[in-house]
Write a protein that holds these residues in place. Structure first.
Motif, short mmCIF file in Angstrom:
data_model
loop_
_atom_site.label_atom_id
_atom_site.label_comp_id
_atom_site.label_asym_id
_atom_site.label_seq_id
_atom_site.Cartn_x
_atom_site.Cartn_y
_atom_site.Cartn_z
N PRO A 59 0.83 -1.21 0.00
CA PRO A 59 0.00 0.00 0.00
C PRO A 59 0.86 1.26 0.00
CG PRO A 59 0.15 -0.88 2.21
CD PRO A 59 0.91 -1.83 1.34
N VAL A 60 0.40 2.29 -0.68
CA VAL A 60 1.16 3.54 -0.75
C VAL A 60 0.44 4.70 -0.08
CG1 VAL A 60 2.39 2.87 -2.84
CG2 VAL A 60 0.23 4.11 -3.03
N THR A 61 -0.88 4.60 0.11
CA THR A 61 -1.60 5.69 0.76
C THR A 61 -1.08 5.86 2.18
OG1 THR A 61 -3.57 5.24 -0.55
CG2 THR A 61 -3.86 6.56 1.44
N GLY A 62 -0.61 7.06 2.47
CA GLY A 62 -0.05 7.33 3.79
C GLY A 62 1.37 6.85 3.99
N ALA A 63 1.97 6.26 2.96
CA ALA A 63 3.33 5.72 3.09
C ALA A 63 4.34 6.85 3.20
CB ALA A 63 3.66 4.84 1.89
N TYR A 64 5.42 6.58 3.93
CA TYR A 64 6.57 7.47 3.94
C TYR A 64 7.52 7.06 2.81
CZ TYR A 64 5.06 8.55 8.73
OH TYR A 64 4.35 8.92 9.83
N ILE A 73 6.81 20.26 -13.20
CA ILE A 73 6.77 19.51 -11.95
C ILE A 73 6.29 20.46 -10.86
CG2 ILE A 73 8.10 18.24 -10.23
CD1 ILE A 73 10.14 17.60 -12.39
N PRO A 74 5.22 20.15 -10.16
CA PRO A 74 4.76 21.06 -9.10
C PRO A 74 5.78 21.16 -7.97
CG PRO A 74 3.08 19.43 -9.67
CD PRO A 74 4.34 18.99 -10.32
N SER A 75 5.81 22.31 -7.31
CA SER A 75 6.62 22.44 -6.10
C SER A 75 5.96 21.64 -4.97
CB SER A 75 6.77 23.90 -5.71
OG SER A 75 5.50 24.49 -5.53
N ILE A 76 6.77 21.28 -3.98
CA ILE A 76 6.29 20.44 -2.88
C ILE A 76 6.39 21.21 -1.57
CG2 ILE A 76 6.66 18.30 -1.61
CD1 ILE A 76 5.61 17.88 -4.44
N HIS A 123 6.10 14.80 -6.43
CA HIS A 123 4.72 15.04 -6.84
C HIS A 123 4.01 13.74 -7.20
CE1 HIS A 123 4.48 14.75 -11.34
NE2 HIS A 123 5.78 14.95 -11.28
N VAL A 124 4.74 12.70 -7.65
CA VAL A 124 4.11 11.40 -7.88
C VAL A 124 3.70 10.79 -6.54
CG1 VAL A 124 4.46 9.05 -8.72
CG2 VAL A 124 5.29 10.99 -10.07
N VAL A 125 4.57 10.90 -5.54
CA VAL A 125 4.22 10.40 -4.21
C VAL A 125 3.01 11.14 -3.66
CG1 VAL A 125 5.02 10.21 -1.81
CG2 VAL A 125 6.56 9.60 -3.70
N ALA A 126 2.93 12.45 -3.91
CA ALA A 126 1.76 13.21 -3.47
C ALA A 126 0.49 12.69 -4.15
CB ALA A 126 1.96 14.69 -3.77
N GLY A 160 1.13 9.75 -0.41
CA GLY A 160 2.26 9.50 0.48
C GLY A 160 2.94 10.79 0.90
N LYS A 161 4.01 10.65 1.68
CA LYS A 161 4.77 11.79 2.21
C LYS A 161 6.25 11.57 1.95
CE LYS A 161 1.42 12.33 5.99
NZ LYS A 161 1.24 12.35 7.46
N THR A 162 6.90 12.61 1.39
CA THR A 162 8.29 12.49 1.01
C THR A 162 9.17 13.35 1.91
OG1 THR A 162 7.55 12.37 -1.29
CG2 THR A 162 9.90 12.63 -0.94
#
Length: 384
Positions: free
Chosen positions: A154-159, A299-302, A337-340, A344-346
């Motif tokens: 799972p990736v939702t909420g993943a670090y 690429i969006p800023s984070i 931004h893909v993780v977002a 997830g959280k980077t």
């Protein structure tokens, strides 16, 4: 495990992109290490349609399950930028440094990860842990990352611990990026009859002048997010650079086209659509120049990651290195931004220093930084 020998072997595998060759060799070399540390591994071949038509893209995905533990994914990439003018793929050691293309960006961090995994081998981990070794970060890899999604659930909420980063502090934010290729059109004639033609290079210079006026405004924009003092800055700053100009065939031919490549970097407080409109407005304000957008990539800023895991990482960094702090990165990439998108959280920590000269001649990494990052990863993964 002789980490220096492993890094030297990785550096000697030329994974420059373009063209992006030898990825399979590098993955084949790395895979047994993860297997020895208790990870299930898979080499994932990315279809060309998910790699912008590029062939031979293979990623390595490793997983060591820990039931009912938070999800943590280590991100790395094996590709490097091309090298000219030095023996970049013949690594050498000198004064506590290892030289070679990719030493700091980012094969040294991959080896640090192996050090950390070896240290906690046969121990219970604090996280349900995965590793991805990816390709084409130095070009674009968003589509490839999205293709990996089913293998990382799972990736939702993943670090997501991004090891492609600076050393000495917890990286919490990234610049956005807007790349715009502008094609200026003219009319080609003999140079002696230039009054009957239209010089695309000279017309492009008018656009460049207008863009440089905009640049003076853009570079004044500062974020509220601090950056590490080693950068020579105090806060994240916006950027606008004209990095390529290509036009003309011969000295006695009036050129009928010229290509300008603009690199715009956005602080977290800026918006991509507004930045695009601003650029187009400036270009449109220049009279009597025919131009069109040939390519647009963004690429969006984070915004800053404010999760407690970042505070824990910063505390571990201080215990291991004596350095502390949470800072924004003056860099951009597809990953955040893909993780977002995944939910997830980077956050970031690697072995890159400003003096490492990544992308330039004589790139190097400090051996001590590799060792420290390995210890930090060990402490992150194991219960205190």
């Amino acid at each position: 495990m002789d980490y220096v020998e492993i890094l030297e072997r990785l550096i000697s595998i030329d994974t420059s992109v373009p063209p992006g060759a030898n990825y399979d060799t590098a993955m084949g070399y790395l895979e047994p290490f993860s297997q020895n540390f208790g990870f299930d591994t898979s080499q994932i071949y990315i279809p060309a349609e998910h790699a912008e038509g590029r062939e031979g893209r293979v990623n390595l995905v490793c997983h060591r399950p820990e039931a009912d533990k938070p999800r943590l994914i280590f991100y790395t990439h094996i590709d490097v930028v091309p090298a000219n003018g030095w023996d970049a793929f013949k690594p050498r050691r000198e004064g506590g440094k290892i030289y070679g293309r990719g030493a700091a960006d980012m094969k040294g961090a991959i080896v640090a990860l192996l050090i950390g995994l070896e240290a906690c081998n046969n121990m219970r981990l604090k996280y349900d842990t995965s590793i991805i070794v990816t390709t084409d970060e130095e070009l674009s890899q968003a589509s490839q990352l999205r293709y990996l999604l089913p293998y990382l659930q799972p990736v939702t909420g993943a670090y997501v611990f991004n090891l492609d980063a600076s050393f000495g502090y917890a990286g919490i934010a990234n610049l956005g990026a807007l790349h715009m290729d502008i094609k200026v059109e003219g009319k080609s004639v003999h140079s002696a009859l230039s009054h009957t033609g239209e010089n695309a290079v000279e017309k492009a210079s008018l656009l460049i002048r207008a863009l440089l006026q905009l640049k003076t405004e853009v570079i004044r924009r500062k974020s509220a997010v601090p950056v590490h003092p080693d950068t020579g800055l105090d806060r994240m700053e916006a950027r606008l650079n004209i990095n390529m100009v290509n036009g003309g065939l011969k000295a006695n031919i009036v050129p009928d086209q010229c290509l300008i490549s603009v690199d715009r970097r956005l602080i977290p407080e800026e918006n991509l659509e507004e930045a695009k409109k601003e650029l187009l407005a400036v270009l449109s304000s220049v009279p009597d120049v025919r131009w069109k957008i040939e390519r647009l990539f963004s690429i969006p800023s984070i915004p800053p990651c404010e999760d407690s895991i970042v505070d824990e990482l910063a505390a571990i960094i201080e215990r291991v290195t004596g350095q502390d702090g949470k800072f924004g990165e003056m860099g951009s990439g597809d990953l955040p931004h893909v993780v977002a998108e995944w939910g997830g959280k980077t956050f970031n920590l690697g072995v890159i220093r400003p003096q490492s000269n990544i992308h330039g001649k004589e790139e190097f990494v400090f051996q001590e930084d590799i060792e420290h990052l390995g210890e930090i990863i060990y402490r992150v993964l194991t219960p205190s």
